[in-house]
Design a protein around this motif. Sequence first.
Motif, short mmCIF file in Angstrom:
data_model
loop_
_atom_site.label_atom_id
_atom_site.label_comp_id
_atom_site.label_asym_id
_atom_site.label_seq_id
_atom_site.Cartn_x
_atom_site.Cartn_y
_atom_site.Cartn_z
N CYS A 65 1.02 -1.24 -0.10
CA CYS A 65 -0.04 -0.15 -0.11
C CYS A 65 0.88 1.36 -0.13
O CYS A 65 2.08 1.12 0.44
CB CYS A 65 -0.95 -0.16 1.32
SG CYS A 65 -1.83 1.32 1.58
N CYS B 268 0.88 3.63 1.77
CA CYS B 268 1.07 3.96 3.12
C CYS B 268 2.54 3.35 3.73
O CYS B 268 2.88 3.57 5.14
CB CYS B 268 -0.04 3.72 4.16
SG CYS B 268 -0.09 1.98 4.63
N CYS C 288 -3.80 -3.13 2.89
CA CYS C 288 -4.61 -2.36 3.65
C CYS C 288 -6.05 -2.55 2.95
O CYS C 288 -6.23 -2.98 1.60
CB CYS C 288 -4.17 -0.75 3.48
SG CYS C 288 -2.72 -0.53 4.18
#
Length: 303
Positions: free
Chosen positions: A174, A176, A181
């Motif tokens: 992801c 992030c 996620c």
Amino acid sequence: KYAIGIDIGGTKTAIGIIDSDGKVCAKTSLLTDLTVDPHVMVSRIADAAKQLLAEQSLNEAQIEGIGVGAPGPLNTKSGHIVKPPNMPAWHGFPLIESLKRHFVLPIAFENDATAAALAEKWQGAARDADHFIFITISTGIGAGIFSHGKLITGSTGNAGDVGHLVIDPSAGDCVCGQQGCWEFVASGTAIARQASRLLGRDVSSKEAFDLAQEGHPGMKTLIDQVFRYIGIGCVTLINTFDPEKVVIGGGVSQVGKPLFSSVQDYVSRCALNPSGQSTPIVPAALSQDAGLIGAAALIHMKY
Ligand code: ADP
Ligand code: ZN
């Protein structure tokens, strides 16, 4: 009594005047121009709002305040936009300070999913609930959490960023920095990505759902997996917050019945406690103007 609602998105910004019954008296929208200085964009927003007031023969004294919803991460305490991935030019932008150069009115500021949850409480599918979770499944996934009759905003307005709950760590990286996620596996973007890989051409999430509905075997497997992922996230939230209901909105929720019945079924099997298993999973009632009504709710509602 009136409020100005401003819903800032990565593509467009909606601006409206909303009365205390939730009626949108006037509205307009501007492209969110990511190529100009955000202060310039705020000037355009302020001009548009003032023009709406003039058209309605209202003056600022008749307005209770300005409610602003914007994508996170943000900092509602300091009034900054922090780092929404698709608005790089706005990273670190002091949004509220910039707006205050144009208005003397009180300003309330929350992330867009939190504001949408408040809108569902005020005018939508959660009017009767003191404990509910609003989930939006669109380009990404976000949530607003309402508990004991109050919004849970967190210390800086970032509570409910459930798009980065880890659902399947084997699924891939992801943005992030984590793996697998919720929004990486089950957002509209994620559905289109996985469907396109499956068919070797560009496939939208809507087309992916249509193909699954028509019985395309590979697509049916993919969509069933997506529904399961949505169910897993819902069960996690139900087990954590014990809500009376879960309200799902956003573009992907327009798929309707197949999604809701599949998620309801997963929740009835997998939520931990009997009351959790029977948590109704219902569609959001507000789609049009949800962002504006949510922004205005920040002024009209106690939260
Ligand atoms: P935003 O993310 O800008 O708030 P939306 O809530 O409309 O916008 O969500 C956009 C996402 O939802 C896109 O990934 C789009 O493919 C998907 N989407 C929109 N309408 C549908 C639909 N009827 N069926 C399935 N997916 C949809
Ligand atoms: Zn993530």
